[in-house]
Motif scaffolding. Sequence first.
Motif, short mmCIF file in Angstrom:
data_model
loop_
_atom_site.label_atom_id
_atom_site.label_comp_id
_atom_site.label_asym_id
_atom_site.label_seq_id
_atom_site.Cartn_x
_atom_site.Cartn_y
_atom_site.Cartn_z
N GLY A 45 0.80 -1.22 0.00
CA GLY A 45 0.00 0.00 0.00
C GLY A 45 0.83 1.26 0.00
N VAL A 46 2.10 1.16 0.42
CA VAL A 46 3.02 2.30 0.39
C VAL A 46 3.77 2.23 -0.93
CG1 VAL A 46 4.91 3.47 1.54
CG2 VAL A 46 3.19 2.26 2.89
N ARG A 47 3.32 2.95 -1.90
CA ARG A 47 3.86 2.85 -3.25
C ARG A 47 3.81 4.20 -3.95
NH1 ARG A 47 -0.28 0.77 -7.59
NH2 ARG A 47 0.75 2.51 -8.59
N SER A 48 4.58 4.33 -5.02
CA SER A 48 4.55 5.53 -5.84
C SER A 48 3.54 5.36 -6.97
CB SER A 48 5.94 5.82 -6.42
OG SER A 48 6.37 4.74 -7.22
N THR A 107 6.91 12.76 -17.94
CA THR A 107 6.66 11.64 -17.04
C THR A 107 7.27 11.94 -15.69
OG1 THR A 107 8.65 10.52 -17.84
CG2 THR A 107 6.57 9.94 -18.91
N ALA A 108 6.63 11.43 -14.64
CA ALA A 108 7.11 11.64 -13.28
C ALA A 108 6.56 10.55 -12.38
CB ALA A 108 6.70 13.02 -12.76
N GLN A 109 7.20 10.40 -11.23
CA GLN A 109 6.72 9.47 -10.21
C GLN A 109 6.30 10.27 -8.98
OE1 GLN A 109 9.33 6.29 -9.15
NE2 GLN A 109 8.95 5.14 -11.02
N LEU A 110 5.05 10.08 -8.58
CA LEU A 110 4.55 10.72 -7.37
C LEU A 110 4.83 9.79 -6.20
CD1 LEU A 110 2.93 13.14 -6.23
CD2 LEU A 110 0.88 11.73 -6.49
N PRO A 111 5.77 10.13 -5.33
CA PRO A 111 6.13 9.20 -4.24
C PRO A 111 5.01 9.08 -3.22
CG PRO A 111 7.28 11.30 -3.99
CD PRO A 111 6.56 11.37 -5.30
N ALA A 112 5.10 8.04 -2.44
CA ALA A 112 4.11 7.84 -1.39
C ALA A 112 4.19 8.96 -0.36
CB ALA A 112 4.34 6.48 -0.71
N PHE A 113 3.04 9.33 0.17
CA PHE A 113 2.90 10.36 1.21
C PHE A 113 3.26 11.76 0.71
CE2 PHE A 113 4.58 6.49 3.44
CZ PHE A 113 3.35 6.03 3.88
N ALA A 114 3.38 11.97 -0.61
CA ALA A 114 3.65 13.31 -1.13
C ALA A 114 2.46 14.22 -0.86
CB ALA A 114 3.96 13.24 -2.62
N PRO A 193 -4.31 9.20 -1.19
CA PRO A 193 -4.51 8.54 0.11
C PRO A 193 -3.82 7.18 0.15
CG PRO A 193 -6.53 8.48 -1.21
CD PRO A 193 -5.57 9.37 -1.93
N THR A 194 -3.17 6.90 1.27
CA THR A 194 -2.46 5.64 1.46
C THR A 194 -3.13 4.85 2.58
OG1 THR A 194 -0.38 6.69 0.80
CG2 THR A 194 -0.22 4.59 1.96
N PRO A 195 -3.51 3.60 2.32
CA PRO A 195 -4.21 2.81 3.35
C PRO A 195 -3.27 2.23 4.39
CG PRO A 195 -3.96 1.51 1.36
CD PRO A 195 -3.40 2.86 1.05
N LEU A 196 -2.41 3.09 4.96
CA LEU A 196 -1.43 2.60 5.92
C LEU A 196 -2.07 2.34 7.28
CD1 LEU A 196 1.55 1.97 6.60
CD2 LEU A 196 1.81 4.38 7.21
N ASN A 197 -3.03 3.16 7.65
CA ASN A 197 -3.62 3.06 8.98
C ASN A 197 -4.94 2.30 8.98
OD1 ASN A 197 -1.54 4.66 10.17
ND2 ASN A 197 -2.53 6.50 9.35
N ASP A 198 -5.28 1.65 7.88
CA ASP A 198 -6.53 0.91 7.81
C ASP A 198 -6.34 -0.50 8.37
OD1 ASP A 198 -7.45 3.15 6.57
OD2 ASP A 198 -7.46 2.29 4.54
N GLY A 199 -7.35 -0.97 9.12
CA GLY A 199 -7.32 -2.33 9.63
C GLY A 199 -6.45 -2.48 10.86
N SER A 200 -6.42 -3.71 11.37
CA SER A 200 -5.67 -4.01 12.59
C SER A 200 -4.31 -4.63 12.31
CB SER A 200 -6.48 -4.97 13.47
OG SER A 200 -6.73 -6.19 12.77
N SER A 201 -3.94 -4.74 11.03
CA SER A 201 -2.67 -5.37 10.68
C SER A 201 -2.09 -4.70 9.44
CB SER A 201 -2.85 -6.87 10.43
OG SER A 201 -3.70 -7.08 9.32
#
Length: 381
Positions: A45-48, A107-114, A193-201
Motif C-alpha cells: 500500500g506504500v507505493r509511488s 513523465t514523473a513518479q509521485l512518491p508515497a505520502f507526497a 490517500p495511502t491505506p497505511l492506517n486501515d485495519g488491525s494489521s
Amino acid sequence: MKALRPPLPWHTARQLAPLVALFAALCTALPAQAVRIKEVAAVQGVRSNQLTGYGLVVGLDGTGDQTTQMPFTTQAMSNYLQQMGISLSDANASRLQLKNVATVIITAQLPAFAQPGQFIDISVSSMGNAKSLKGGTLIATPLRGADGEIYALAQGNMVVSGAGAAAGGSKVQINHLSAGRIPQGAQVERAVPTPLNDGSSITLGLNASDFQTARRVAQAINARLGPNQAIALDGRTVQVQAPSSPGARVNFIAELEELAIETTAPAAKVVINARTGSVVLNQAVTLGACAVAHGNLAITISSTPVISQPNPLSRGETVVREKADIQITQEPGNLIQVPSSPQLTDVVRALNALGVTPQDLLAILQAIKAAGALNAELEVI
C-alpha cells in the motif's frame, strides 16, 4: 641454509587437536550475512504512482518541430494562446512557423505520502521531430494519474546533458538531445490517500518470492514481539498485527524494518540479455558433466559491377550489371568435454574454455539446459 623446525611432540599435538576441531566447528557455524527487513520487504500500500502529461517546450534555437509534418504542435500552440486570451483564425493558425517550439511528453513518479506544495523531478521527452531540446523551457503542464485526475503541475527550464553540432552535411552528437530532466520541476497539487492506517494489521510484501525468506521474516518478528504476531501467508506476503494509533503504527513499522534476518542462498539462475548478448550467472549455478561441439558457419557475398558495352553502330546502351559471388565456409566443431562444476568459478572456467562469443554462448547454454546438465533457471530479458 635455514634449519627446519622440528615436529611437535605427540603430547603437544594431542593437546592442540581439540582446539583445531573447535576452530573448524566455529568456522562452519558462523551465521550467514544478516540483512534488515526493509531491504527484503516493503509495506503493501506504500507505493509511488506514475504521472504523465502533454506539453510544449519553448525557447529553442530553431531546433523545434517542423510544423508542416507535426500539425499537433501548431494545434497545441493555438490552444495555449487561446487560453492566454489570444484568438487566431484557422488561416492564421495554419501559417504559424514554430521552429522554436516542440511538443513533449512529461513523465514523473509521485512518491508515497507526497503532500500538496512539495516538488518532484520530471523527465521530458520529445514526441515530434525536434532536433534538440537544449535551452528550452517547459510551460505549465498538468500531470495526470491513471484515473485522469491532475496531481501535479510541471514547469521549468530543462537540463539536457547532450551536445551536438552540424555543418556542411556533417554532424557530431554526444549523448541524447531529444530528452532531458527538470529537477524539482513539478509541484504536487493533490495527495494520494495511502491505506497505511486501515485495519488491525499490515502486510509486508517481499521483493522476491521465496518461502524461506518469508518464514524467516515471520520468525524474526515473532521472536521480537511475541508468538503469533506475524504469519507468513505465502512465499511473498507476511501479515503482522499492528497498533491502531497512527503515531504508534509509524513507530512500530520503523522498528519492524530494522529487525535483522539471515539471508538465504538465492535460487540458481542464468539471466540472458538477447539484445546485447550479455550472460550473468549467480553463485548458485552449477554444471553437470557434458560434452559440447560448436562450429561457426560463415556466408560471404561479394558483388562485382560488370559493364556491358554494345557493339559499334548498334544503337545499344551501356548497361552496368552486378555479378554476385557467394561462398559458404563452415569451420569444424571440436567436441569439448565440460567437467562437472560445483562452484561458480569452475562454471566460468568451463564456459571460457569453449572460446565462443557471447551470442554463441546463449545458444550453448540453452542446449546444455535442454540436455539437463545446467542446474539453473534460464531467464531471457
